[in-house]
Design a protein around this motif. Structure first.
Motif, PDB file in Angstrom:
ATOM      1  N   TYR A 168       0.726  -1.368   0.367  1.00  0.00           N
ATOM      2  CA  TYR A 168       0.415   0.005  -0.078  1.00  0.00           C
ATOM      3  C   TYR A 168       0.797   1.297   0.108  1.00  0.00           C
ATOM      4  N   VAL A 211       2.504   0.750   8.540  1.00  0.00           N
ATOM      5  CA  VAL A 211       1.517   1.011  10.127  1.00  0.00           C
ATOM      6  C   VAL A 211       2.178  -0.025  10.888  1.00  0.00           C
ATOM      7  N   CYS A 236      -2.860   1.496  11.789  1.00  0.00           N
ATOM      8  CA  CYS A 236      -4.027   1.183  11.470  1.00  0.00           C
ATOM      9  C   CYS A 236      -5.814   1.117  12.282  1.00  0.00           C
ATOM     10  N   PRO A 237      -6.534   2.585  12.156  1.00  0.00           N
ATOM     11  CA  PRO A 237      -7.426   2.886  13.009  1.00  0.00           C
ATOM     12  C   PRO A 237      -7.958   1.427  13.855  1.00  0.00           C
ATOM     13  N   MET A 238      -8.178   0.182  12.221  1.00  0.00           N
ATOM     14  CA  MET A 238      -9.494  -0.832  12.860  1.00  0.00           C
ATOM     15  C   MET A 238      -7.635  -1.513  13.712  1.00  0.00           C
ATOM     16  N   ASN A 250      -4.167  -7.434  11.581  1.00  0.00           N
ATOM     17  CA  ASN A 250      -4.653  -6.212  11.875  1.00  0.00           C
ATOM     18  C   ASN A 250      -4.848  -5.736  13.168  1.00  0.00           C
ATOM     19  N   CYS A 286     -12.248  -1.630   8.756  1.00  0.00           N
ATOM     20  CA  CYS A 286     -11.247  -0.812   7.461  1.00  0.00           C
ATOM     21  C   CYS A 286     -12.002   0.036   7.783  1.00  0.00           C
ATOM     22  N   PRO A 287     -12.162   1.748   7.967  1.00  0.00           N
ATOM     23  CA  PRO A 287     -12.863   2.689   7.709  1.00  0.00           C
ATOM     24  C   PRO A 287     -12.413   3.179   6.332  1.00  0.00           C
ATOM     25  N   HIS A 307     -12.111   0.373   3.335  1.00  0.00           N
ATOM     26  CA  HIS A 307     -12.755   0.028   2.911  1.00  0.00           C
ATOM     27  C   HIS A 307     -14.364  -0.466   2.971  1.00  0.00           C
TER      28      HIS A 307
HETATM   29 FE1  SF4 Z   1      -5.336   0.984   6.511  1.00  0.00          FE
HETATM   30 FE2  SF4 Z   1      -7.319  -0.250   6.686  1.00  0.00          FE
HETATM   31 FE3  SF4 Z   1      -5.725  -1.088   6.034  1.00  0.00          FE
HETATM   32 FE4  SF4 Z   1      -6.137  -0.242   8.297  1.00  0.00          FE
HETATM   33  S1  SF4 Z   1      -6.865  -2.047   7.244  1.00  0.00           S
HETATM   34  S2  SF4 Z   1      -4.080  -0.187   7.362  1.00  0.00           S
HETATM   35  S3  SF4 Z   1      -6.815   1.598   8.039  1.00  0.00           S
HETATM   36  S4  SF4 Z   1      -5.957  -0.007   5.025  1.00  0.00           S
END
Ligand code: SF4
Ligand code: 13P
Length: 310
Positions: free
Chosen positions: A26, A61, A86-88, A114, A172-173, A175
């Motif tokens: 990413y 991240v 990662c907010p998740m 994650n 995931c905010p 997706h």
């Molecule tokens: Fe970013 Fe979503 Fe992947 Fe977390 S899960 S790293 S917020 S794309």
């Protein structure tokens, strides 16, 4: 300074400081180009275990750098940008999951990678989007709590109907923000394109897809397909990487908003500064430091992921 000059300086500093750079796919092209290892979360976890360099610089991240530290505790592991998270990964606390475990003692806990190291200490096995189906199928447990992503969990549930899978409302905010209406509009604009979707998207979006799979799954599908056009339902760097790799095919983003801001915080100057810091200069760097017990306790479910998914 030109991008190319900065990349050259980074490559020299990597050698001088004995540092391996791992970049999640990413990240943008300019970062993937200077990395020693690129890939998805699963591949980079396995790469991190086998690295010979003394230092690891993770471009991604926080949970990814933390996973690299857990798997290579004797190395110095640095995250490319302080605050990139990662907010998740923060959605459920260890205490919350421990309470559910108490109430449902015969339910195994499966954690998407994650997640924080703290949370991993109360989970039985980790999965990534590339390995989730295989691992859940290979587990002995019949009853499972899948955390934190309910969209990935729903995808697992549909594909492994023989297991009783409990989900929580996490995700995931980036997706989960894509709507089926948006997907229908893009499909209408590109009627010849195949629609490839990451399972972190909502099930109503995934239902419209020709293929649902992990980042690596999407890349491999597009590379190997005879089709000429693709709508890419995951982070938009994948559109960029695929277009670069397959110039004869056409790739369209599912949404212009499919950008993970945390993944995009890292810049080439951040990488350069971290390497200067590792070399003893005054560059800013962010080392992942974890106590031995947390490393040992969180490692169990990552080892289990590699055992069941390998
Ligand atoms: Fe970013 Fe979503 Fe992947 Fe977390 S899960 S790293 S917020 S794309
Ligand atoms: P992968 O498991 O495909 O690397 O995905 C990581 C991620 O953060 C997805 O949003």
């Amino acid at each position: 300074m030109k991008v190319r000059d900065l990349q050259d300086r980074i490559c020299k500093l990597k050698k001088i400081t004995n540092t391996a750079i791992l970049a999640h796919c990413y990240q943008g092209r300019e970062i993937c180009e200077i990395a020693d290892f690129t890939g998805d979360s699963y591949k980079l976890s396995v790469d991190a275990m086998n690295i010979e360099a003394e230092n690891i610089l993770f471009c991604g991240v926080h949970f990814m750098a933390e996973t690299a530290k857990i798997l290579s505790p004797d190395k110095h592991v640095y995250l490319s940008k302080k605050g990139a998270g990662c907010p998740m990964a923060e959605q459920f606390s260890r205490e919350y999951i421990a309470k559910i475990r108490e109430k449902e003692p015969d339910r195994a806990v499966v954690a998407y990678i994650n997640t924080t190291a703290e949370l991993k200490t109360v989970c039985d096995v980790c999965v990534t989007s590339a390995s989730a189906l295989k691992i859940v199928r290979n587990m002995d447990a019949e009853k499972i709590l899948f955390v934190p992503d309910c969209n990935l969990g729903d995808y697992v549930k549909r594909n492994v109907p023989e297991k009783d899978i409990m989900l929580l409302d996490g995700g995931c905010p980036v997706h989960r923000a894509v709507t089926p209406e948006q997907a229908l509009e893009v499909k209408k604009a590109h009627p010849e394109a195949m629609f490839l979707v990451h399972p972190e998207c909502r099930p109503e979006v995934a239902e419209l897809a020709d293929y649902v799979g992990s980042t690596t799954g999407i890349i491999d599908f597009a590379r190997n397909s005879n089709a000429r056009e693709f709508i890419i339902g995951t982070e938009n760097s994948i559109v960029e990487h695929l277009q670069y790799e397959c110039p004869d095919k056409k790739f369209y983003p599912l949404s212009p908003d499919l950008i993970c801001r945390d993944m995009k915080l890292t810049t080439l100057p951040d990488i350069y500064n971290t390497l200067v810091g590792i070399g003893g200069g005054d560059g800013e760097m962010y080392e992942i430091l974890m106590d031995e017990k947390l490393i040992a306790d969180s490692r169990k479910c990552i080892d289990e992921m590699i055992r069941l998914g390998g």
